[in-house]
Design a protein around this motif. Structure first.
Motif, short mmCIF file in Angstrom:
data_model
loop_
_atom_site.label_atom_id
_atom_site.label_comp_id
_atom_site.label_asym_id
_atom_site.label_seq_id
_atom_site.Cartn_x
_atom_site.Cartn_y
_atom_site.Cartn_z
N THR A 38 1.46 -39.73 5.91
CA THR A 38 1.73 -39.58 7.34
C THR A 38 1.07 -40.65 8.19
O THR A 38 1.46 -40.85 9.34
CB THR A 38 1.27 -38.19 7.84
OG1 THR A 38 -0.11 -38.02 7.56
CG2 THR A 38 2.09 -37.09 7.16
N ARG A 39 0.05 -41.33 7.63
CA ARG A 39 -0.67 -42.33 8.42
C ARG A 39 -1.48 -43.22 7.49
O ARG A 39 -1.99 -42.76 6.47
CB ARG A 39 -1.61 -41.61 9.39
CG ARG A 39 -2.36 -42.51 10.32
CD ARG A 39 -3.10 -41.69 11.38
NE ARG A 39 -3.89 -42.58 12.18
CZ ARG A 39 -5.19 -42.46 12.38
NH1 ARG A 39 -5.84 -41.45 11.90
NH2 ARG A 39 -5.83 -43.34 13.10
N TYR A 41 -4.55 -46.42 7.93
CA TYR A 41 -5.38 -47.04 8.96
C TYR A 41 -6.67 -47.61 8.36
O TYR A 41 -7.06 -47.24 7.25
CB TYR A 41 -5.72 -46.02 10.04
CG TYR A 41 -6.42 -44.79 9.52
CD1 TYR A 41 -7.81 -44.68 9.57
CD2 TYR A 41 -5.71 -43.73 8.96
CE1 TYR A 41 -8.46 -43.56 9.09
CE2 TYR A 41 -6.34 -42.61 8.47
CZ TYR A 41 -7.72 -42.54 8.54
OH TYR A 41 -8.36 -41.43 8.04
N ASP A 47 -9.31 -43.28 16.52
CA ASP A 47 -8.06 -42.55 16.72
C ASP A 47 -7.87 -42.30 18.21
O ASP A 47 -8.66 -41.62 18.84
CB ASP A 47 -8.11 -41.22 15.97
CG ASP A 47 -6.77 -40.54 15.90
OD1 ASP A 47 -5.80 -41.05 16.49
OD2 ASP A 47 -6.70 -39.49 15.25
#
Length: 50
Positions: A38-39, A41, A47
């Motif tokens: 989903t992500r 980084y 965030d």
């Protein structure tokens, strides 16, 4: 269903390591049935989602 955070790529310094979030689906015995990233980084990234 659960959200899991994992380190995908360890780097030095560790704040530049690549992290990822996954949505996982488990059966009643806790066995993995499905997952979806989903992500992705950098570990030191702030965030900014509200």
């Amino acid at each position: 269903e659960a959200q899991v955070e994992v380190m995908e790529l360890e780097r030095i310094p560790d704040t530049t390591s690549v992290m990822a979030s996954y949505r996982v689906k488990l059966d009643q015995d806790g066995e993995l049935m499905a997952y979806e990233q989903t992500r992705r980084y950098a570990r030191g990234q702030i965030d900014r989602r509200a």
